[in-house]
Structure formats: structure tokens, C-alpha cells
Enzyme design. Structure first.
Site, PDB file in Angstrom:
ATOM      1  N   CYS A  21      41.082  48.779  34.083  1.00  0.00           N
ATOM      2  CA  CYS A  21      40.814  47.820  33.008  1.00  0.00           C
ATOM      3  C   CYS A  21      40.360  48.552  31.755  1.00  0.00           C
ATOM      4  O   CYS A  21      39.841  49.664  31.799  1.00  0.00           O
ATOM      5  CB  CYS A  21      39.785  46.782  33.440  1.00  0.00           C
ATOM      6  SG  CYS A  21      38.074  47.298  33.267  1.00  0.00           S
ATOM      7  N   CYS A  24      36.621  49.656  31.533  1.00  0.00           N
ATOM      8  CA  CYS A  24      36.262  50.784  32.397  1.00  0.00           C
ATOM      9  C   CYS A  24      36.879  52.089  31.888  1.00  0.00           C
ATOM     10  O   CYS A  24      36.330  53.165  32.125  1.00  0.00           O
ATOM     11  CB  CYS A  24      36.695  50.505  33.836  1.00  0.00           C
ATOM     12  SG  CYS A  24      35.556  49.381  34.696  1.00  0.00           S
ATOM     13  N   ASP A 341     -19.741  26.998  54.529  1.00  0.00           N
ATOM     14  CA  ASP A 341     -19.391  26.396  55.806  1.00  0.00           C
ATOM     15  C   ASP A 341     -18.971  24.949  55.600  1.00  0.00           C
ATOM     16  O   ASP A 341     -19.231  24.336  54.552  1.00  0.00           O
ATOM     17  CB  ASP A 341     -20.578  26.468  56.774  1.00  0.00           C
ATOM     18  CG  ASP A 341     -20.859  27.892  57.221  1.00  0.00           C
ATOM     19  OD1 ASP A 341     -19.907  28.708  57.186  1.00  0.00           O
ATOM     20  OD2 ASP A 341     -22.002  28.196  57.592  1.00  0.00           O
TER      21      ASP A 341
END
Length: 502
Positions: A21, A24, A341
Site C-alpha cells: 500500500c 506503507c 466496631d
């Protein structure tokens, strides 16, 4: 005009003949001008062909350059997104111009992007331009609020083999011409992808900026069944190097294999990659405040014994439900400055707490919106009340914030039996002494702590506090949360047994 030089002609000609391509080809010519990759592929292809025709040996062009019409115009990347449009006439047989590191799997839902089923080779179209709307659609489906994002793409592993084959194909020609082309000089696919895709995705998302660092990461994964077997030969050639779970070794090891194991240049595929989905993940958002507890039968966190719930709710859950809904987060982590607690009330100005919201789809609230969220929490139950609700960041530390630690000597600790060993040790309060400490600053979130302590000191609990069961603790001393990443015992100072000379 493309910034090509005379030395690039043999590379361009070789790659054109292989069906590579246009973008590229620019990568293999080491072109670093980002704007050239954003041009339509057809325009770039035509200019490359003109560039070759202008060479002195243009008479050989017909044998080297591919046809640009008809069924033979199928120079498509094995890993380019499947698309349709007008200009998709040149995709790399070896590599797409779109790739980055594979993203980690985020917990977010996937917005599936179904392939169109069309043959991009015959219809034509710019793969990147057509992929951008699909990526944007996946992001929009998740309904995040954002101004910027990081885009990452994962392409098939066989792409490494195909690109290496293409490089070997060019390398031979370059050597014959007396030129030098090192593989490290080729523009990485990751970079080319960024240059091409960022603007396209940004436009589709209404101007949201695609950057390299952002709170929102968008990952797109592609597959290509047609070429799945392209890299299987590696497992046969070197079974010890290439196992199913060893993909990270793939790219570095593939370079040693000669062309006899794979066609050079690679064959052109007849189809393009299919996007499998878009994955979004937003960095955590932190919300902090203080809470009061007015009920003597309400635990701080869900109370489960042998998988059975003992209390119908908890402080954590009463606060978290409205916060999760407002920020549209997928989960949370709750922490507080100590704990009480179940039968103890927390009055006064309350206990500081913080929540880490996981993958929030909304990350910013105005001061008024935070106030409204606080009111929503307080109206939801008469058992708790929150105040000072706000969005915070991870608290950084400076060198001066920890420098005082080295001055602390003979610090006496009261340590309740840690929760992690309570199932095998009797509940008791043990006094232990930290004789000395030495601290080394690493970065705003990490430091190295060296301690000399009395035998039996619970070091981990001294650092994180064990929900207030060790007092004092490092969190209290620093007035911020702290925990241990790594712990080493450097020496045990006991003169027994006697040392034996080596």
C-alpha cells in the site's frame, strides 16, 4: 509533493511491484512528515507511480508497478480494517498503517462492530477513514463524558511475519544498489497509525482530542481469519520459543527466520481485517469526605460470615450506592481512616473516608452537583451522614513530607493481633518497638523505608495500620494512606547459632 529522494526509487519500485500500500511504502522510505500519511491513498499511489516514471529506467516501470484498475488491484494489508468507500486501492500485503500495542482487557462492556461483509478489494475505500466512524460509534455507545482519549489498536500477530517478509524483500534490492536500510529506520506501524487515525476519530467524536495520555483509553481489536495460519510455521521451526501464551516473544524472534519458511514478498490477501469490538476504560476517580454513624447495629463494611450476611447494610454500601449511580462507575474500593466496631457510633466531625470509582463514565461534577450528591446520601438513611464530599486526586508526597521519619527513634507500638492471622493466633495487644527508620524518596507516590524493629513486630500492619489495630502507624504519621508493595528481611540480629568461618 512527497518528500522522496533518488535513493528511494528502488524501494518504491520494489514495493509497488509487490502490491504494498502507498502509505506503507512511505514507511519503508522512512518518510516522517505526518501530513503525507493523511492524504488519500489513491493520491499518494498516483504520485508514487509518477515518481517511478520520472526515473531514468522508466522503461522497466510496466514490469514493476501494479495495475491500478480491475480485479488485479487488490494490494491490501493483511491487517487493515474492513471498509468500503472510493479510494481503497492500495493496502499493504505485509502491514497496515494502523497498529499499536495490544490493550489490557478493561472491565467495560464491548460495543460490537460487525464487519460489513463487503470485499474492500473490489469496492475500494480508505480503510482508516471508514474505520473511524466505527470506532467513534463504539465510544458513543458507552456514553462516557470526556474531552480527550487515548486510542490503541491491536492487529493480528501474523502481521509481524508479513511485515518482516516485506522488509527482506526490500533489503536485498537495497543492498544491490549499495544503499543501507535498517529495519529500525522504518516508521513503526504504531506511529503511522497515530498520524492517520487521530484526526479522523477526533472529527467523528465532535472534536474530542486524540492524544498519547488521557484518562479515557479506547481499544480496538482486529482479526484476519484468512491469514491466521501465516505465523503457525514458527511453532514448528522453534517450538520452544513460540507457544500459545508466548506472544510477547513473537516480534523479536521472528527476525531470525529466513524466507524459505514464508513467501517473500507475502501473498496478497483477498479480504481485509474485521474489527471485533471497541473497549473503553476510564481511569479511576477518587471521592473523599467524612461520615458519621448514628446506629449501633451497622458495620462499616458488609458483614459476611461463612458466606451469610449478618447485617442488612453497611456504611460503605449506604454511601456507595448514590455515588456509583451519579458517576456511572462499574465498581469501587472503599477505605477509611480507621474503623469502628459495629456497635460503636461515630460522632463529632466524622471519620475521613475515600472511594476509588472504577471505570466511571462520568468523571467531573460541579460544586453544586457534589453538594446535591451529598444531600442524596444523607436523605437516603438516618443511620449515617456525610460531609465535605469532594473529588480528590491521589495524594503525592514530597521529600520534605517524609524527611521527619528518619528522626523517629524507639517508637513504641500497640499492635492488636492482625486480622490476617487472627484465625490462628489469640486476640491480644502486643507492645513492640521500632528502634530506628531510614527513608529514601523515589517519586511522588513511592519511597523506600528501612526499619530496625523489635522481634515480633508486624511490619505490614505498622505501615497500613490494619484498620487502626496498630497504633501509631505510618498512615497516621504521614497523615495519608500508605501500603507495602515489596517487603524484604535484610537481617535477623541474633548471635546464635555461632557463625562458622567460610
Amino acid at each position: 509533493m512527497l518528500p522522496l529522494k533518488e535513493k528511494d526509487k528502488p524501494i518504491v519500485q520494489k514495493l509497488l511491484s509487490a502490491g504494498c500500500c502507498a502509505r506503507c511504502i512511505l514507511r519503508f522510505c522512512c518518510i516522517r512528515v505526518q501530513a503525507t500519511y493523511r492524504r488519500p491513498q489513491q493520491d499518494t499511489l498516483e504520485e508514487l507511480q509518477t515518481f517511478i516514471h520520472s526515473a531514468e529506467n522508466s522503461q522497466s516501470h510496466d514490469a514493476a508497478a501494479p495495475e491500478t484498475s480491475g480485479e488485479n488491484n487488490q494490494s491490501h494489508d493483511a491487517a487493515a480494517p474492513e471498509t468500503s468507500g472510493e479510494n481503497n486501492k492500495s493496502h499493504d500485503a505485509a502491514a497496515a498503517a494502523a497498529v499499536t500495542e495490544a490493550p489490557q482487557e478493561p472491565p467495560s462492556k464491548r460495543a460490537k462492530l460487525e464487519p460489513s461483509g463487503t470485499n474492500a478489494a473490489s469496492e475500494g475505500g480508505d480503510g482508516n477513514a471508514a474505520a473511524a466512524p466505527r470506532i467513534a460509534a463504539g465510544v458513543k455507545a458507552e456514553k462516557y463524558e470526556f474531552d480527550s482519549l487515548v486510542l490503541s489498536v491491536s492487529l493480528p500477530a501474523q502481521l509481524c511475519v508479513r511485515e518482516h517478509s516485506c522488509w527482506l524483500h526490500v533489503k536485498k534490492e537495497v543492498r544491490e544498489k549499495g544503499l543501507v536500510l535498517d529495519k529500525d529506520d522504518i516508521i513503526p506501524l504504531k506511529e503511522a497509525f497515530k498520524w492517520i487515525m487521530q484526526g479522523l476519530v477526533s472529527k467523528e467524536l465532535g472534536g474530542a482530542v486524540v492524544v498519547t495520555k488521557s484518562a479515557l483509553e479506547v481499544g480496538v481489536e482486529f482479526t484476519h481469519k484468512e491469514t491466521d495460519a501465516d505465523c503457525h510455521f514458527l511453532a514448528t521451526v522453534c517450538p520452544d520459543c513460540f507457544k500459545p501464551a508466548k506472544n510477547k516473544q513473537f516480534e523479536s524472534m521472528v527476525l531470525v527466520f529466513p524466507c524459505r519458511h514464508f513467501p517473500c514478498p507475502p501473498t496478497q490477501p483477498s479480504s481485509c481485517c474485521s474489527p471485533q469490538g471497541v473497549q473503553c476504560l476510564h481511569l479511576s476517580v477518587f471521592v473523599a469526605g467524612r461520615y458519621n454513624k448514628f446506629c449501633r447495629s451497622l458495620p462499616q463494611t458488609p458483614w459476611l460470615i461463612d458466606g451469610e450476611r449478618r447485617m442488612e447494610s453497611s456504611v460503605e454500601e449506604l454511601i456507595a450506592a448514590p455515588v456509583l449511580s451519579t458517576f456511572r462507575a462499574e465498581g469501587f474500593n472503599f477505605s477509611s481512616s480507621g474503623r469502628e466496631d459495629v456497635d460503636v457510633r461515630t460522632l463529632g466531625n466524622g471519620r475521613p473516608f475515600a472511594m476509588e470509582l472504577l471505570n466511571p463514565h462520568r468523571s467531573r461534577l460541579s460544586r453544586m452537583e457534589m453538594k446535591q450528591l451529598q444531600q442524596t446520601i444523607n436523605k437516603s438513611s438516618d443511620k449515617i451522614r456525610v460531609r465535605d464530599l469532594q473529588i480528590v486526586t491521589r495524594r503525592p508526597i514530597q521529600r520534605e513530607d517524609i524527611s521527619f521519619i528518619g528522626d523517629i527513634k524507639e517508637l513504641t507500638l500497640d499492635q492488636k493481633t492482625p486480622l490476617r492471622v487472627l484465625h490462628r493466633r489469640a486476640l491480644a495487644v502486643r507492645q513492640r518497638v521500632v528502634h530506628s527508620m531510614n527513608v529514601h524518596f523515589l517519586d511522588p507516590h513511592h519511597f523506600h523505608l528501612r526499619l530496625k524493629t523489635q522481634a515480633g513486630t508486624y511490619i505490614k500492619e505498622f505501615v497500613h495500620g490494619d484498620f487502626g489495630r496498630t497504633k501509631p502507624n505510618l498512615c497516621e504519621l504521614l497523615r495519608t494512606d500508605a501500603d507495602i508493595l515489596e517487603l524484604d528481611v535484610e537481617s535477623v540480629d541474633v548471635d546464635w547459632p555461632p557463625a562458622i568461618p567460610e
